[in-house]
Design an enzyme around this catalytic site. Structure first.
Site, PDB file in Angstrom:
ATOM      1  N   TYR A 247       0.845  -1.217   0.000  1.00  0.00           N
ATOM      2  CA  TYR A 247       0.000   0.000   0.000  1.00  0.00           C
ATOM      3  C   TYR A 247       0.875   1.259   0.000  1.00  0.00           C
ATOM      4  O   TYR A 247       0.701   2.159   0.817  1.00  0.00           O
ATOM      5  CB  TYR A 247      -0.930   0.026   1.216  1.00  0.00           C
ATOM      6  CG  TYR A 247      -1.570  -1.286   1.581  1.00  0.00           C
ATOM      7  CD1 TYR A 247      -2.680  -1.760   0.884  1.00  0.00           C
ATOM      8  CD2 TYR A 247      -1.068  -2.068   2.629  1.00  0.00           C
ATOM      9  CE1 TYR A 247      -3.276  -2.979   1.230  1.00  0.00           C
ATOM     10  CE2 TYR A 247      -1.647  -3.284   2.978  1.00  0.00           C
ATOM     11  CZ  TYR A 247      -2.750  -3.728   2.274  1.00  0.00           C
ATOM     12  OH  TYR A 247      -3.330  -4.920   2.627  1.00  0.00           O
TER      13      TYR A 247
ATOM     14  N   CYS B 214      -4.922   4.102   9.849  1.00  0.00           N
ATOM     15  CA  CYS B 214      -5.899   5.192   9.906  1.00  0.00           C
ATOM     16  C   CYS B 214      -7.191   4.737  10.579  1.00  0.00           C
ATOM     17  O   CYS B 214      -8.178   5.479  10.585  1.00  0.00           O
ATOM     18  CB  CYS B 214      -6.187   5.739   8.511  1.00  0.00           C
ATOM     19  SG  CYS B 214      -6.863   4.521   7.360  1.00  0.00           S
TER      20      CYS B 214
ATOM     21  N   GLU C  94      -4.669   8.855  13.910  1.00  0.00           N
ATOM     22  CA  GLU C  94      -3.905   7.816  13.223  1.00  0.00           C
ATOM     23  C   GLU C  94      -2.852   7.248  14.168  1.00  0.00           C
ATOM     24  O   GLU C  94      -2.461   7.888  15.147  1.00  0.00           O
ATOM     25  CB  GLU C  94      -3.283   8.379  11.946  1.00  0.00           C
ATOM     26  CG  GLU C  94      -4.327   9.037  11.053  1.00  0.00           C
ATOM     27  CD  GLU C  94      -4.056   8.913   9.571  1.00  0.00           C
ATOM     28  OE1 GLU C  94      -2.944   8.508   9.203  1.00  0.00           O
ATOM     29  OE2 GLU C  94      -4.974   9.219   8.791  1.00  0.00           O
TER      30      GLU C  94
END
Length: 375
Positions: free
Chosen positions: A225, A331, A365
């Site tokens: 990612y 997140c 986060e």
């Protein structure tokens, strides 16, 4: 926060608290959530209290004024989900805040630019580069292009026009950003429809936290990612080579451009889902996208993951367990907690950080660094 709409606009949900109060509320909430995994002190990365967002989107609201003249306003929702007209926002960067009234005046004074306009998106940088996307419920003609170019020049911005099946880029579709990270400048191009971290100051501190807690390695880094290379590029200074994957075509395009901007040759970016990449690593099947990459040339000791809100799936969790070091940026604390239930069976949490990307909201986060348990 000194905002005319604080407590009315639904964007800031923790409006009944000072900055420190809302931060402490989130810290205590997350410490309690993760108390079954660790009792180490959390590193806390604070946001500026206002003017911290370099990315924002507003609806446009029309109404009749004096002499039946159409009046334009920016708009958000209130807490009852009704339209709330605004003329400023204290969450956005000073550059966006300064531009907002100038832009609405220019749009207001030209029917070609204002007619059937329903949203405006701002994407700014600390270098004062600014991209504005105007979104319409109409087909954009040549006359719109000419008018928009005049506004580009007058306000020193870049404009993109969007409508159904239309995307008109007048200058270019990205902004340039320079981030000073651990006393070294890194260069990025942020695309209009790509993902970027909206809070630049916190983003820099997030990257610095990762770098400070990552030892120099003679081995290689695997990243899932990777997005546009926000973490990949600075982290490459710590490793021999980096192999980074991302499913988004736009993000891979940005990552390759950003790698070139920084003259880094030790990173290979692959457009591939995390699930497919795991199959490739495990030699379950061959992939044409990897035809120029020999996975046997890599000696990984660290995996870096910054997944979407859904977190990791079973396949990627099992992959991560094979690495000596795991760096996980999250997140969504709920899915992070779920994933740590598995990862802490093989690894121990060494560092835990909270990053207040979105002040005065419930969102926070997290960053976790884990080392493999010794047999």
């Amino acid at each position: 926060m000194n905002c005319n709409y604080f407590g009315i606009c639904a964007s800031c949900t923790l409006f009944d608290k000072t900055y420190e109060e809302q931060l402490n509320y989130k810290i205590q909430r997350e410490k309690e959530r993760f108390s079954n995994f660790t009792n180490i002190d959390f590193d806390i990365i604070k946001s500026n209290e206002s003017n911290f967002r370099n990315r924002a989107e507003f609806r446009i609201w029309w109404e009749k004024g004096e002499n039946n003249k159409e009046i334009l306003s920016y708009a958000m929702n209130d807490f009852k989900k009704n339209i709330l007209k605004i003329n400023s926002c204290e969450m956005v960067s000073f550059h966006i805040k300064e531009l907002m009234p100038k832009l609405i005046d220019e749009l207001q004074n030209d029917l070609e630019l204002s007619f059937k306009l329903f949203a405006v998106e701002f994407l700014g940088s600390s270098t004062k580069d600014m991209l504005v996307t105007l979104i319409y419920h109409k087909k954009l003609e040549e006359s719109w292009i000419q008018k928009a170019k005049e506004i580009e020049k007058k306000l020193n911005i870049k404009i993109i026009g969007r409508s159904k099946k239309q995307r008109l880029v007048l200058t270019n579709d990205y902004i340039n950003e320079t981030l000073n990270i651990s006393n070294q400048n890194f260069f990025f191009a942020y695309e209009e429809n790509g993902f970027t971290q909206p809070n630049t100051n916190v983003n820099v501190q997030m990257i610095e936290w990762v770098l400070e807690n990552t030892k120099n390695s003679s081995k290689d880094l695997c990243e899932l990612y990777c997005g546009g290379g926000n973490f990949t590029i600075p982290l490459s200074t710590k490793f021999r080579k980096v192999l980074a994957t991302e499913i988004s075509k736009t993000s891979i395009k940005s990552a390759l451009r950003n790698c070139s901007l920084n003259k880094i040759e030790s990173i290979s970016f692959i457009r591939m889902s995390a699930e497919d990449f795991v199959q490739a690593l495990n030699k379950v099947r061959a992939f044409n996208r990897l035809k120029d990459i020999n996975l046997d040339d890599y000696e990984f000791d660290t995996i870096f993951m910054d997944p979407p809100r859904s977190g990791l799936d079973d396949t990627t969790r099992n992959l991560a367990k094979d690495f000596e070091n795991i760096i996980y940026i999250s997140c969504n604390p709920e899915t992070l907690h779920r994933d740590l239930e598995e990862l802490t069976k093989t690894h121990e949490i060494e560092k835990f950080a909270l990053f207040d990307q979105f002040a005065f909201t419930n969102h926070i986060e997290s960053g976790v660094i884990l080392r493999k348990l010794k047999d």
